[in-house]
Design an enzyme around this catalytic site. Structure first.
Site, short mmCIF file in Angstrom:
data_model
loop_
_atom_site.label_atom_id
_atom_site.label_comp_id
_atom_site.label_asym_id
_atom_site.label_seq_id
_atom_site.Cartn_x
_atom_site.Cartn_y
_atom_site.Cartn_z
CG ASN A 1 -1.99 1.03 1.17
OD1 ASN A 1 -1.91 1.97 0.38
ND2 ASN A 1 -3.00 0.92 2.01
CG ASP A 2 1.90 2.76 3.68
OD1 ASP A 2 0.81 3.33 3.45
OD2 ASP A 2 2.14 2.17 4.74
CB VAL A 3 5.93 0.55 -1.33
CG1 VAL A 3 6.58 0.31 0.01
CG2 VAL A 3 5.11 -0.65 -1.76
CB ALA B 1 2.08 4.68 6.82
#
Lengths: 101, 461
Positions: free
Chosen positions: B386-388, B427
């Protein structure tokens, strides 16, 4: 001031040792590919398990009638062993994945 | 005589540590490197036990061997049985054990050295650093295994934290100078260092845990080095300082991979105020894709890139994803994996996981090399990441992950994101990628959905 000089004179070799080791540590890790960061951290984790040597040294000097100290020492050696054995075995399991096919 | 034998053993041990670490820097020699260091460690430990000039009661020997035996069995079993996905928290746990060991040494040695400032300095330093490393690692462990998944923030947290740190340091300095012969004071110091370790780690978000573990790892190294200073023991010095300096460098390298300074990781925790900024409503709608549609789409693609994330690890989908890759390659589709340096819970976590399922090494492409390739890619399949892949890292300065390099998946012709639900990533922030017109969502557990996808592909020829 005098105390500081005495301290430095007494530990001169150790201080050299510390400084050189710091650079060796940095040098040895330099340029490691990202892939290996986790295993390397885990391997380093196992190596600081060397603190167990200190725990053993404490134990060797413990008065065998002092049960409190014996218990603490036992715990310290146990924790140190967990760090060493667990650390190396986990690292080995991670690195096992990198074997050639 | 004993002295020479231990010196020689420590010399051998120190050399194996340096060689071992060096060898661990290369995938080919890494496993042997670990073995070399382990052999050196065993030599050092046995030399310490057998070659000394003390008269030692059998009870003490019994306890030493009992502790080593018990620790070996427990450590070995835990390390062997743990799932690959759980490894990061295990490393953290073992790190905590080392820290606790260093702290206990400090607690025990203090009384033998009252009034000796030169000896109390390393004792108290080892006690404080070891305790911080212990409690910090336990918190990191709890956060990684999900027991404690919300970062805790109190008002003026940084000030409180720094005040506690200064307090602990001042307390330690006073103990060294005044050297009170009082166990209660020593235990109070121990307790306050433990509290600081908790305060230090508790506000840091889960996504930053690798950095924290690496930092605590170097703390434990430092604590071991202080032990070496105390006993003038060369192997504790080399081992401790090597890990201290190498660990610090590794920590900085990890921060660099996330494009965030270390201070930002420690003081500017994820999940703070900026998170609330913009939740869905005006962002458009989310498209679903069915397994059969995706199978068709992939079957007729030329190039597919898979972006693995922690969700893949949680779902244990590493084998089925390899199966997907094999079947697509048989159909003439080019398949690659895009490896973000901090995907998963630790740098290199995904590489280890995919290597476990025999995914070939050269298919794992690092971020810098794969980013230009997205434009020529038909389908990007994001599995549990997700965050990457969150574009906010590039275009939303208020986002907590702003500045982190990401995978440019939005350049591909089609994006498919597999997630269990619409929950935010680790995050704790929303992802605009899901609202991208080129994006479709494939909801469901990675392993289940991918197994269906593979089955579907097998029916197409």
């Amino acid at each position: 001031m005098q105390q500081l000089f005495d301290f430095l004179a007494l530990h001169e070799m150790t201080i050299y040792f510390v400084i050189l080791s710091v650079f060796v540590g940095i040098e040895v890790i330099g340029g490691v590919p990202t892939v290996l960061h986790t295993p390397l951290m885990s391997g380093a984790n196992a190596i600081h398990g060397v603190v167990i040597v200190g725990a053993i040294l404490v134990m060797l000097n413990v008065d065998p009638t002092n049960y409190g100290a014996l218990a603490l020492g036992f715990l310290a050696v146990l924790l140190g062993t967990l760090n060493v054995v667990g650390g190396f075995v986990v690292t080995d399991r991670m690195l096992e994945m990198f074997k050639k096919k | 005589m004993n002295h020479f034998i231990t010196s020689l053993a420590y010399l051998i041990g120190s050399t194996t540590f340096i060689m071992g670490l060096k060898m661990m820097g290369n995938p080919k020699s890494a496993r042997n490197g670990n073995m070399v260091a382990a052999v050196g460690m065993v030599i050092a430990i046995f030399a310490t036990i057998f070659f000394h000039d003390n008269t030692v009661s059998p009870i003490v020997y019994g306890l030493i061997f009992g502790a080593i035996g018990l620790g070996t069995v427990m450590g070995w079993m835990t390390a062997k049985q743990v799932q690959m996905t759980k490894m990061p928290e295990l490393v953290s746990l073992f790190n905590g054990m080392g820290g606790a060991c260093a702290a206990l040494i400090g607690l025990m040695e203090y009384h033998h050295n009252i009034g000796k400032t030169g000896a109390l300095l390393p004792i108290v330093a080892g006690l404080i650093i070891g305790s911080v490393s212990f409690s910090g690692s336990i918190i990191a462990f709890l956060k990684l295994n999900g027991t404690m998944n919300q970062p805790v923030r109190l008002p003026s947290y940084n000030m409180l934290n720094n005040a506690v740190m200064l307090g602990v340091l001042a307390f330690g300095a006073w103990v060294i100078m005044a050297s009170p012969d009082n166990s209660a004071i020593l235990f109070a110091l121990f307790a306050s260092a433990l509290v600081y370790g908790i305060l230090f780690t508790i506000p840091i978000g889960g996504a930053d845990m690798p950095v924290v573990i690496s930092l605590l790892n170097s703390f434990t190294g430092l604590a071991a080095a202080f032990g070496g200073f105390l006993y003038d023991n060369k192997i504790m010095l080399t081992g401790g300082i090597l890990v201290g300096s190498a660990g610090t460098l590794l920590t900085l390298v990890m921060c660099k991979a996330m494009n965030r300074p270390l201070s930002n990781v420690i003081f500017g925790a994820f999940g703070g105020g900026a998170v609330a900024a913009g939740t869905s409503s005006e962002k458009g709608s989310i498209k679903d894709i069915s397994v059969s549609d995706l199978a068709t789409l992939m079957n007729y693609s030329k190039k597919v890139i898979i972006v693995p994330g922690y969700g893949l690890a949680v779902a244990q989908a590493q084998h089925v994803i390899h199966e997907l890759e094999t079947i697509l390659e048989e159909r003439g589709v080019e398949v690659k994996y895009a490896m973000h340096p901090v995907a998963g819970r630790m740098p290199g976590h995904m590489n280890v996981l995919l290597a476990e399922s025999n995914v070939s090494y050269d298919k794992l492409v690092e971020m810098e090399d794969i980013n230009p390739e997205f434009a020529s890619t038909d389908v990007v399949l994001v599995v549990g990441a997700n965050d990457v892949v969150n574009p906010a890292a590039k275009n939303d300065p208020s986002s907590p992950i702003y500045g982190m390099p990401i995978l440019d998946v939005e350049n591909a012709k089609n994006i498919v994101v597999n997630k269990r639900s619409m929950n935010a990533g680790y995050a704790g922030i929303d992802n605009d990628l899901f609202y991208n017109p080129k994006n479709s969502m494939l909801f469901g557990d990675a392993k289940g959905v991918l197994t269906k996808l593979v089955a579907e592909l097998k029916t197409m020829d």
